[in-house]
Design a protein around this motif. Structure first.
Motif, PDB file in Angstrom:
ATOM      1  N   VAL A  16     -21.755  53.599 -17.142  1.00 23.76           N
ATOM      2  CA  VAL A  16     -23.167  53.899 -16.896  1.00 23.76           C
ATOM      3  C   VAL A  16     -23.808  52.716 -16.175  1.00 23.76           C
ATOM      4  N   LYS A  17     -24.720  52.999 -15.242  1.00 23.35           N
ATOM      5  CA  LYS A  17     -25.359  51.962 -14.427  1.00 23.35           C
ATOM      6  C   LYS A  17     -26.794  51.718 -14.894  1.00 23.35           C
ATOM      7  N   PRO A  18     -27.139  50.484 -15.202  1.00 16.20           N
ATOM      8  CA  PRO A  18     -28.507  50.176 -15.653  1.00 16.20           C
ATOM      9  C   PRO A  18     -29.584  50.630 -14.683  1.00 16.20           C
ATOM     10  N   GLU A  19     -29.288  50.628 -13.393  1.00 13.91           N
ATOM     11  CA  GLU A  19     -30.299  51.055 -12.420  1.00 13.91           C
ATOM     12  C   GLU A  19     -30.648  52.537 -12.550  1.00 13.91           C
ATOM     13  N   ASP A  20     -29.859  53.285 -13.312  1.00 15.70           N
ATOM     14  CA  ASP A  20     -30.145  54.707 -13.528  1.00 15.70           C
ATOM     15  C   ASP A  20     -30.971  54.963 -14.784  1.00 15.70           C
ATOM     16  N   PHE A  21     -31.259  53.919 -15.563  1.00 12.26           N
ATOM     17  CA  PHE A  21     -31.941  54.126 -16.843  1.00 12.26           C
ATOM     18  C   PHE A  21     -33.286  54.829 -16.674  1.00 12.26           C
ATOM     19  N   GLY A  22     -34.019  54.496 -15.623  1.00 15.62           N
ATOM     20  CA  GLY A  22     -35.322  55.127 -15.407  1.00 15.62           C
ATOM     21  C   GLY A  22     -35.202  56.625 -15.194  1.00 15.62           C
ATOM     22  N   LEU A  23     -34.275  57.022 -14.334  1.00 16.60           N
ATOM     23  CA  LEU A  23     -34.046  58.446 -14.084  1.00 16.60           C
ATOM     24  C   LEU A  23     -33.567  59.145 -15.348  1.00 16.60           C
ATOM     25  N   LEU A  24     -32.642  58.517 -16.045  1.00 20.84           N
ATOM     26  CA  LEU A  24     -32.127  59.101 -17.282  1.00 20.84           C
ATOM     27  C   LEU A  24     -33.244  59.280 -18.311  1.00 20.84           C
ATOM     28  N   ALA A  25     -34.113  58.299 -18.405  1.00 17.22           N
ATOM     29  CA  ALA A  25     -35.221  58.379 -19.359  1.00 17.22           C
ATOM     30  C   ALA A  25     -36.195  59.485 -18.983  1.00 17.22           C
ATOM     31  N   ASP A  26     -36.508  59.593 -17.705  1.00 20.57           N
ATOM     32  CA  ASP A  26     -37.429  60.646 -17.246  1.00 20.57           C
ATOM     33  C   ASP A  26     -36.909  62.020 -17.640  1.00 20.57           C
ATOM     34  N   ASN A  27     -35.630  62.248 -17.405  1.00 24.39           N
ATOM     35  CA  ASN A  27     -35.053  63.558 -17.723  1.00 24.39           C
ATOM     36  C   ASN A  27     -34.920  63.776 -19.221  1.00 24.39           C
ATOM     37  N   ALA A  28     -34.602  62.718 -19.967  1.00 24.12           N
ATOM     38  CA  ALA A  28     -34.473  62.850 -21.429  1.00 24.12           C
ATOM     39  C   ALA A  28     -35.795  63.270 -22.049  1.00 24.12           C
ATOM     40  N   MET A  29     -36.895  62.786 -21.515  1.00 26.60           N
ATOM     41  CA  MET A  29     -38.198  63.101 -22.092  1.00 26.60           C
ATOM     42  C   MET A  29     -38.614  64.549 -21.852  1.00 26.60           C
ATOM     43  N   LYS A  30     -37.903  65.230 -20.953  1.00 25.08           N
ATOM     44  CA  LYS A  30     -38.156  66.651 -20.703  1.00 25.08           C
ATOM     45  C   LYS A  30     -37.212  67.557 -21.487  1.00 25.08           C
ATOM     46  N   ASN A  64     -37.573  65.135 -32.643  1.00 24.39           N
ATOM     47  CA  ASN A  64     -37.217  63.793 -33.099  1.00 24.39           C
ATOM     48  C   ASN A  64     -38.334  63.249 -33.988  1.00 24.39           C
ATOM     49  N   PRO A  65     -38.006  62.503 -35.043  1.00 22.60           N
ATOM     50  CA  PRO A  65     -39.062  62.022 -35.945  1.00 22.60           C
ATOM     51  C   PRO A  65     -40.004  60.989 -35.327  1.00 22.60           C
ATOM     52  N   ARG A  66     -39.612  60.393 -34.212  1.00 22.28           N
ATOM     53  CA  ARG A  66     -40.512  59.533 -33.445  1.00 22.28           C
ATOM     54  C   ARG A  66     -40.556  60.048 -32.015  1.00 22.28           C
ATOM     55  N   ALA A  67     -41.726  59.986 -31.403  1.00 26.40           N
ATOM     56  CA  ALA A  67     -41.894  60.415 -30.018  1.00 26.40           C
ATOM     57  C   ALA A  67     -41.949  59.167 -29.131  1.00 26.40           C
ATOM     58  N   PRO A  68     -40.836  58.807 -28.503  1.00 29.49           N
ATOM     59  CA  PRO A  68     -40.794  57.546 -27.752  1.00 29.49           C
ATOM     60  C   PRO A  68     -41.530  57.636 -26.417  1.00 29.49           C
ATOM     61  N   THR A  69     -41.988  56.497 -25.953  1.00 28.72           N
ATOM     62  CA  THR A  69     -42.520  56.392 -24.594  1.00 28.72           C
ATOM     63  C   THR A  69     -41.353  56.257 -23.617  1.00 28.72           C
ATOM     64  N   ARG A  70     -41.646  56.366 -22.341  1.00 28.81           N
ATOM     65  CA  ARG A  70     -40.603  56.204 -21.323  1.00 28.81           C
ATOM     66  C   ARG A  70     -39.953  54.829 -21.443  1.00 28.81           C
ATOM     67  N   ASP A  71     -40.779  53.784 -21.632  1.00 27.00           N
ATOM     68  CA  ASP A  71     -40.227  52.435 -21.756  1.00 27.00           C
ATOM     69  C   ASP A  71     -39.327  52.311 -22.976  1.00 27.00           C
ATOM     70  N   GLU A  72     -39.684  53.003 -24.054  1.00 35.03           N
ATOM     71  CA  GLU A  72     -38.850  52.946 -25.255  1.00 35.03           C
ATOM     72  C   GLU A  72     -37.515  53.649 -25.038  1.00 35.03           C
ATOM     73  N   VAL A  73     -37.514  54.758 -24.294  1.00 35.91           N
ATOM     74  CA  VAL A  73     -36.244  55.443 -24.007  1.00 35.91           C
ATOM     75  C   VAL A  73     -35.366  54.555 -23.132  1.00 35.91           C
ATOM     76  N   ILE A  74     -35.973  53.910 -22.146  1.00 37.97           N
ATOM     77  CA  ILE A  74     -35.207  52.980 -21.313  1.00 37.97           C
ATOM     78  C   ILE A  74     -34.610  51.873 -22.169  1.00 37.97           C
ATOM     79  N   GLU A  75     -35.389  51.381 -23.128  1.00 34.82           N
ATOM     80  CA  GLU A  75     -34.894  50.333 -24.010  1.00 34.82           C
ATOM     81  C   GLU A  75     -33.755  50.835 -24.884  1.00 34.82           C
ATOM     82  N   LEU A  76     -33.816  52.089 -25.334  1.00 35.18           N
ATOM     83  CA  LEU A  76     -32.718  52.650 -26.113  1.00 35.18           C
ATOM     84  C   LEU A  76     -31.446  52.739 -25.288  1.00 35.18           C
ATOM     85  N   PHE A  77     -31.577  53.134 -24.021  1.00 36.75           N
ATOM     86  CA  PHE A  77     -30.404  53.134 -23.135  1.00 36.75           C
ATOM     87  C   PHE A  77     -29.852  51.712 -22.972  1.00 36.75           C
ATOM     88  N   ARG A  78     -30.757  50.735 -22.832  1.00 39.58           N
ATOM     89  CA  ARG A  78     -30.310  49.343 -22.662  1.00 39.58           C
ATOM     90  C   ARG A  78     -29.561  48.849 -23.900  1.00 39.58           C
TER      91      ARG A  78
END
Length: 427
Positions: free
Chosen positions: A387-401, A408-422
């Protein structure tokens, strides 16, 4: 019939009973039936989804013929993959069909992470061969592909039209789902996950009219699974159980299924992976994945799946492996919202010294998930999967949809999803 006022008063009593008295002295498990697990949801009760008939256990494939004959159909489209045809596994069902004089055609184009194009090919063959029902034979990929074919056979259009929740108008063509893996739960669920090849996104079709008519779980069919597939599908089942358990729409039935599935997987997955011919381990894992499927079919899932779907769509990675890598990271994030639920998970994992210590429960659960993944050969992190870190933003955008994330018991922000991928990349 009770009046609306009487029903409202009873609801108040039920809610009160869940928060005080003897039930409050139990772990969260003791009070699930009276809405103590999550906040009271109102006056609509809850739904529980299942196929009409489930054949389970050693030799259950032998009972499938009589049940298929009762459906009264003339010709099946068998949806499977080339490997299962090549090794002769599909003969388990073709012999059954021959014995009851039901004709069949075989579509073996399904691949891991089935695509919209494969669905279209299957629909074309179904129409060309004049098939009036479908049999899926294999793991999650053939089951999901078969369900999508069944949707288009009766509803028309493209499978993209049905992405989301309850988008079909008509029940899909009847599907008999014969399972050969212990993990996905797809043989019993109202979920179908199909890759959109133009967007490189996994579409989640979630619809109770996309539930198979008959499911068959015979562990004898699973004995030949290789170690890597056994491990990946087993960790997929564990993810189903845990995500369903912490889901915001879990209910007493799904909770019971999820907890027992966790117990079985923790106990038997290692043996199933390292002793593939151990029929008891195979049987217990078949049972466990069925229970986990029952749990998430009604309670839905969470951000492990919402994120894993994107990894599968972009990189075509094995779904169960992605789930296993993401599971401890996302559950550590979730535990900040529902730490009390991890007491029950820890107990299901066999820990008897937790008491009411939420922090210890979370620590033990995360340790156990990582230990189990390591012992069955799951890669350590997303970096090992390419997996490529430069794709985390795209992956996060799609995950949130992704619809799986809605419960999920918590509703993460986009930045939080990116952090989970990291975190999953670096762990």
């Amino acid at each position: 019939m009770a009046s609306a006022e009487a029903i409202a008063e009873l609801s108040k009593e039920v809610l009160s009973a869940s928060l005080e008295g003897t039930l409050a002295e139990h772990s969260t498990q003791g009070s699930h039936g009276v809405n103590y697990h999550h906040p009271y949801t109102g006056n609509d009760g809850y739904a529980f989804y299942m196929p009409t008939l489930n054949l389970i256990g050693v030799g259950s494939i032998n009972a499938a013929g009589a049940q298929i004959a009762e459906l009264g159909f003339k010709k099946a489209l068998i949806v499977t993959d080339k490997v299962l045809v090549k090794v002769g596994a599909v003969e388990h069902i073709t012999k059954v069909l021959d014995s009851i004089h039901v004709e069949y055609a075989i579509y073996d184009g399904t691949e891991p992470n089935p695509t919209d194009n494969q669905v279209d090919q299957g629909v074309a063959m179904l129409k060309e061969e004049n098939c009036d029902f479908i049999i899926s034979f294999g793991g999650g990929s053939p089951h999901d592909c078969a369900k999508a074919i069944g949707v288009l056979a009766t509803n028309g259009g493209k499978i993209h039209d049905y992405e989301g929740v309850n988008k079909t108008k008509t029940a899909m063509l009847p599907v008999v789902a014969i399972n050969t893996t212990a993990g996905t739960g797809a043989e019993i669920t109202r979920f179908a996950i199909i890759t959109d090849t133009s967007r490189h996104v996994k579409m989640a079709i979630i619809d109770w009219k996309v539930t198979p008519t008959i499911a068959v779980d015979d562990p004898v069919l699973m004995v030949g699974m290789p170690k890597s597939l056994t491990a990946a599908t087993g960790m997929d089942a564990l993810t189903h159980a845990i995500e369903a358990y912490v889901s915001t729409i879990s209910n007493p039935v799904t909770d019971a299924n999820a907890l027992h599935a966790m117990k079985l997987i923790k106990t038997y997955l290692r043996d199933a992976v390292h002793e593939g011919t151990n029929l008891k381990a195979r049987d217990m894992m078949s049972y466990a994945e069925f229970l986990a499927g029952m749990a998430f079919n009604s309670a839905s899932l969470g951000y492990v799946h919402a994120m894993a779907h994107q990894l599968g769509g972009v990189y075509n990675l094995p779904h169960g492996v992605c789930n296993a890598v993401l599971l401890p990271v996302v559950q550590e994030y979730n535990a900040k919202a529902v730490p009390h639920l991890f007491i029950d998970i820890a107990e299901a994992f066999g820990h008897r010294d937790i008491g009411e210590d939420e922090d210890l429960a979370v620590k033990r659960v995360l340790e156990d998930i990582r230990s189990l993944s390591k012992d069955v050969g799951i890669p350590k992190n997303l970096a090992e999967l390419g997996v490529k870190p430069e794709d985390f933003g795209l992956l996060a955008d799609n995950a949130m949809k992704d619809a799986c994330g809605f419960t999920n018991p918590r509703a993460p922000t986009r930045d939080e999803v990116i952090e989970l991928f990291r975190l999953a990349y670096e762990q």
